[in-house]
Design a protein around this motif. Structure first.
Motif, mmCIF file in Angstrom:
data_model
loop_
_atom_site.group_PDB
_atom_site.id
_atom_site.type_symbol
_atom_site.label_atom_id
_atom_site.label_comp_id
_atom_site.label_asym_id
_atom_site.label_seq_id
_atom_site.Cartn_x
_atom_site.Cartn_y
_atom_site.Cartn_z
ATOM 1 N N TYR A 266 25.170 46.439 43.443
ATOM 2 C CA TYR A 266 24.756 45.108 43.001
ATOM 3 C C TYR A 266 23.260 45.105 42.701
ATOM 4 C CZ TYR A 266 29.196 42.934 44.332
ATOM 5 O OH TYR A 266 30.514 42.583 44.415
ATOM 6 N N THR A 267 22.914 44.415 41.642
ATOM 7 C CA THR A 267 21.502 44.333 41.240
ATOM 8 C C THR A 267 21.002 42.890 41.195
ATOM 9 O OG1 THR A 267 22.160 44.335 38.905
ATOM 10 C CG2 THR A 267 21.619 46.472 39.909
ATOM 11 N N GLY A 268 21.726 41.987 41.850
ATOM 12 C CA GLY A 268 21.345 40.577 41.868
ATOM 13 C C GLY A 268 22.450 39.658 41.408
ATOM 14 N N GLU A 269 23.623 40.214 41.071
ATOM 15 C CA GLU A 269 24.754 39.386 40.651
ATOM 16 C C GLU A 269 25.128 38.399 41.763
ATOM 17 O OE1 GLU A 269 25.480 43.492 38.729
ATOM 18 O OE2 GLU A 269 24.605 42.669 40.567
ATOM 19 N N ILE A 270 25.494 37.193 41.350
ATOM 20 C CA ILE A 270 25.824 36.155 42.320
ATOM 21 C C ILE A 270 27.146 36.444 43.012
ATOM 22 C CG2 ILE A 270 26.178 33.685 42.652
ATOM 23 C CD1 ILE A 270 23.335 34.628 41.746
ATOM 24 N N ALA A 271 28.128 36.895 42.261
ATOM 25 C CA ALA A 271 29.443 37.116 42.838
ATOM 26 C C ALA A 271 30.059 38.421 42.337
ATOM 27 C CB ALA A 271 30.358 35.930 42.533
ATOM 28 N N ARG A 272 30.461 38.449 41.076
ATOM 29 C CA ARG A 272 31.207 39.583 40.558
ATOM 30 C C ARG A 272 30.272 40.704 40.122
ATOM 31 N NH1 ARG A 272 33.215 41.479 35.954
ATOM 32 N NH2 ARG A 272 32.193 39.859 34.724
ATOM 33 N N LEU A 273 30.558 41.899 40.582
ATOM 34 C CA LEU A 273 29.756 43.070 40.242
ATOM 35 C C LEU A 273 29.783 43.315 38.729
ATOM 36 C CD1 LEU A 273 28.143 45.521 41.272
ATOM 37 C CD2 LEU A 273 30.307 46.753 41.449
ATOM 38 N N GLY A 274 28.615 43.495 38.152
ATOM 39 C CA GLY A 274 28.516 43.773 36.724
ATOM 40 C C GLY A 274 28.497 42.550 35.841
ATOM 41 N N SER A 275 28.441 41.349 36.422
ATOM 42 C CA SER A 275 28.504 40.125 35.621
ATOM 43 C C SER A 275 27.252 39.895 34.786
ATOM 44 C CB SER A 275 28.756 38.907 36.518
ATOM 45 O OG SER A 275 27.756 38.790 37.513
ATOM 46 N N PHE A 276 26.159 40.593 35.081
ATOM 47 C CA PHE A 276 24.979 40.480 34.227
ATOM 48 C C PHE A 276 25.258 41.060 32.845
ATOM 49 C CE2 PHE A 276 21.801 40.431 37.980
ATOM 50 C CZ PHE A 276 21.868 39.055 38.035
ATOM 51 N N ILE A 277 26.180 42.002 32.782
ATOM 52 C CA ILE A 277 26.485 42.678 31.521
ATOM 53 C C ILE A 277 27.761 42.137 30.889
ATOM 54 C CG2 ILE A 277 26.992 44.912 30.458
ATOM 55 C CD1 ILE A 277 25.386 46.215 32.719
ATOM 56 N N ASN A 278 28.768 41.917 31.713
ATOM 57 C CA ASN A 278 30.078 41.508 31.203
ATOM 58 C C ASN A 278 30.637 40.381 32.059
ATOM 59 O OD1 ASN A 278 32.519 41.429 29.822
ATOM 60 N ND2 ASN A 278 33.404 43.123 31.013
ATOM 61 N N GLN A 279 30.715 39.169 31.500
ATOM 62 C CA GLN A 279 31.233 38.017 32.238
ATOM 63 C C GLN A 279 32.691 37.769 31.874
ATOM 64 O OE1 GLN A 279 28.433 34.787 33.189
ATOM 65 N NE2 GLN A 279 27.333 35.386 31.326
ATOM 66 N N LYS A 280 33.444 37.283 32.878
ATOM 67 C CA LYS A 280 34.875 37.071 32.666
ATOM 68 C C LYS A 280 35.299 35.694 33.160
ATOM 69 C CE LYS A 280 36.142 41.982 33.091
ATOM 70 N NZ LYS A 280 36.971 42.974 33.830
ATOM 71 N N LEU A 281 36.229 35.099 32.419
ATOM 72 C CA LEU A 281 36.831 33.833 32.823
ATOM 73 C C LEU A 281 37.776 34.072 34.014
ATOM 74 C CD1 LEU A 281 37.713 32.525 29.250
ATOM 75 C CD2 LEU A 281 36.033 31.498 30.783
ATOM 76 N N PRO A 282 38.091 32.988 34.791
ATOM 77 C CA PRO A 282 37.572 31.617 34.689
ATOM 78 C C PRO A 282 36.269 31.469 35.462
ATOM 79 C CG PRO A 282 39.251 31.722 36.393
ATOM 80 C CD PRO A 282 39.167 33.105 35.807
ATOM 81 N N TYR A 283 35.469 30.494 35.043
ATOM 82 C CA TYR A 283 34.181 30.259 35.681
ATOM 83 C C TYR A 283 34.287 29.095 36.662
ATOM 84 C CZ TYR A 283 32.662 33.184 31.824
ATOM 85 O OH TYR A 283 32.530 34.218 30.935
ATOM 86 N N ASP A 284 33.741 29.293 37.850
ATOM 87 C CA ASP A 284 33.708 28.237 38.870
ATOM 88 C C ASP A 284 32.532 28.521 39.787
ATOM 89 O OD1 ASP A 284 34.526 30.371 40.489
ATOM 90 O OD2 ASP A 284 36.632 29.778 40.434
ATOM 91 N N ALA A 285 32.472 27.810 40.922
ATOM 92 C CA ALA A 285 31.339 27.967 41.834
ATOM 93 C C ALA A 285 31.249 29.377 42.399
ATOM 94 C CB ALA A 285 31.458 26.955 42.975
ATOM 95 N N LYS A 286 32.386 30.072 42.500
ATOM 96 C CA LYS A 286 32.381 31.418 43.050
ATOM 97 C C LYS A 286 32.250 32.494 41.965
ATOM 98 C CE LYS A 286 34.971 30.201 47.206
ATOM 99 N NZ LYS A 286 36.161 30.471 48.049
ATOM 100 N N ASN A 287 32.388 32.090 40.732
ATOM 101 C CA ASN A 287 32.178 33.000 39.597
ATOM 102 C C ASN A 287 31.470 32.223 38.496
ATOM 103 O OD1 ASN A 287 32.366 35.272 37.860
ATOM 104 N ND2 ASN A 287 34.241 34.426 36.951
ATOM 105 N N PRO A 288 30.191 31.876 38.721
ATOM 106 C CA PRO A 288 29.483 31.010 37.768
ATOM 107 C C PRO A 288 29.193 31.722 36.452
ATOM 108 C CG PRO A 288 27.971 31.839 39.433
ATOM 109 C CD PRO A 288 29.333 32.279 39.854
ATOM 110 N N TYR A 289 29.177 30.922 35.398
ATOM 111 C CA TYR A 289 28.777 31.452 34.094
ATOM 112 C C TYR A 289 27.250 31.549 34.066
ATOM 113 C CZ TYR A 289 27.992 31.922 29.095
ATOM 114 O OH TYR A 289 27.580 32.375 27.860
#
Length: 469
Positions: A266-289
């Motif tokens: 992890y390099t600072g992602e809020i929840a899902r690993l790699g979300s700084f590069i590739n974001q995935k639906l659905p978005y909510d409080a635990k997987n913010p956009y």
């Protein structure tokens, strides 16, 4: 020829003295001097220079492994199988109520009880009626109020269950600790409602409702004051006594990850690993956009006031919103503070590590996304800016090498009027963060993994959206 040797007198033979060379020495005086210096340096290096500073020994939380299914969703079964009799539910939006819930669960050890922390969103609350199946069982509710008297996001289902449910809770012992902002019209509405509704369902209150003001008061001091009244009430009600064991108990164990691939760090992602590069639906409080900032403009041209006009790009996110909804801004700590902590503790901030809950059945396996570097943890996941809590300072006492620093910390964290005043003056009024504490107490050098365990989590800042498309 005769074999007889003639007898020649020695006095008649001339004798010449032949000089015999002296045996050459193996080492000269200079060689011996150099060897002595090298030996002395080796002794110094092995026994003094390279000797590690002894760290204080902290006990690890001991939890009996569960005999039942590991994935059993029943919190009652988990309590039974792990021989626990205290469960602390929390309704938290910014993390404060969750932090206090954890502290109350750890407190129970000092009274011969065993506690666990639970997110009501992940529990079937109708099971509360079974709590009386456990001897000396107690349910605690740390409830914050959000918005205009609303429950926090993770307590929404619990709130709806209380409104519509008619479960008989007779025999259930409980207490409520409520947090709220006294400047709001619906001050502590959620905590008050939980207390009132549980009594209506025939549950037995162990301590009358108390609450903490989050403004116009020191929230840490208010919590400590409530706790000092709460545990004696528990002792009286259940007939238990304090064990006197107030030593530190480590909740997490540390692992240094040396050969882990970069894509798994992890390099600072809020929840899902790699979300700084590739974001995935659905978005909510635990997987913010994670929306990029397109416009950041100052509206005030002069003076000390600041008002920013900010525009986020949510193209492709399929997010819909209305005026009055909230946008969360995830802060990053100042690099100067992070670097200062690393320098003060003499650690490599780029070391990759993982903190793992020693309780295998805990809902949270890690206090923040792991594995990551110490730099990432201190920059993105931990609050190093606000004044440290009493609990953190109390656990730092044993790390002080000089007696004067140790006595000072012990005095400041004691549950006395003098200790509370000292904490208020030295920490709150002077607004000392953890780096300032470390710099002002030179002999204090805690283990960085323990510090990361104790620091509160860095929370998102929520702002109301003033316009809608």
């Amino acid at each position: 020829m005769s074999d007889e040797v003639p007898n020649i007198p020695m006095t008649d033979v001339p004798v010449t003295e032949v000089p015999v060379p002296e045996e050459e020495a193996w080492f000269s005086t200079l060689d011996l001097l150099i060897l002595s210096m090298l030996a002395g340096f080796a002794v110094y290096w092995l026994f003094f220079k390279n000797k590690k500073q002894e760290q204080p020994v902290f006990k690890k939380l001991v939890v009996q492994p569960m005999a039942g299914k590991i994935d059993d969703p029943s919190f009652i079964n988990k309590m039974k199988n792990s021989k626990r009799n205290v469960i602390v539910f929390y309704g938290s939006q910014t993390g404060t109520a969750e932090e206090f819930a954890g502290r109350l669960a750890k407190d129970s050890i000092m009274y011969g009880m065993k506690g666990m922390v639970a997110d009501p969103e992940e529990c079937e609350l109708y099971e509360l009626s079974r709590l009386s199946e456990i001897d000396n069982a107690l349910a605690l509710f740390c409830m914050a109020t959000y918005g205009e008297g609303d429950p926090t996001d993770n307590a929404q289902d619990f709130y709806e269950w209380l409104q519509s449910g008619d479960t008989d809770l007779s025999g259930v012992k409980f207490a409520v600790f409520a947090l709220g902002n006294k400047t709001y019209e619906h001050y502590n509405a959620m905590g008050k409602y939980v207390d009132k509704r549980l009594e209506e369902l025939a549950a037995h209150v162990c301590l009358n409702l108390e609450w903490v003001m989050m403004t116009l008061s020191n929230i840490e001091e208010d919590f400590v004051n409530w706790r000092e009244k709460f545990w004696p009430a528990v002792c009286e009600h259940f007939g238990v006594e304090a064990t006197g064991d107030q030593g530190s108990v480590r909740q997490y164990s540390v692992t240094i990850n040396e050969d882990i691939p970069k894509e798994k760090i992890y390099t600072g992602e809020i929840a899902r690993l790699g979300s700084f590069i590739n974001q995935k639906l659905p978005y909510d409080a635990k997987n913010p956009y994670l929306a990029p900032v397109r416009v950041n403009r100052e509206l005030h041209k002069g003076g000390d006031r600041s008002c920013l006009h900010i525009e986020f790009d949510i193209t492709g996110s399929k997010i819909r919103y209305e005026a009055g909804d909230h946008v969360a801004v995830y802060p990053v700590n100042e690099s100067e503070i992070v670097e200062g902590i690393g320098k003060r503790l003499e650690v490599d901030l780029d070391t990759i590590f993982t903190l793992t809950n020693v309780d295998e059945e805990a809902n949270k396996k890690h206090p923040f996304p792991c594995p990551c570097s110490y730099r990432t943890a201190l920059s993105h996941y931990l609050d190093v800016t606000n004044p440290p809590r009493v609990l953190l300072l109390k656990e730092m006492v044993e790390y002080a090498r000089e007696e004067k620093d140790k006595e000072f910390l012990a005095k400041m964290t004691a549950s006395t009027a003098e200790g509370k005043q000292l904490y208020n003056d030295w920490i709150i009024k002077d607004h000392r963060n953890i780096l300032a504490v470390l710099e002002d107490l030179p002999s204090l050098k805690p283990a960085i993994d323990h510090l990361c365990e104790l620091l509160p989590k860095l929370q998102a800042r929520y702002y109301s959206i003033s316009s809608s498309p």
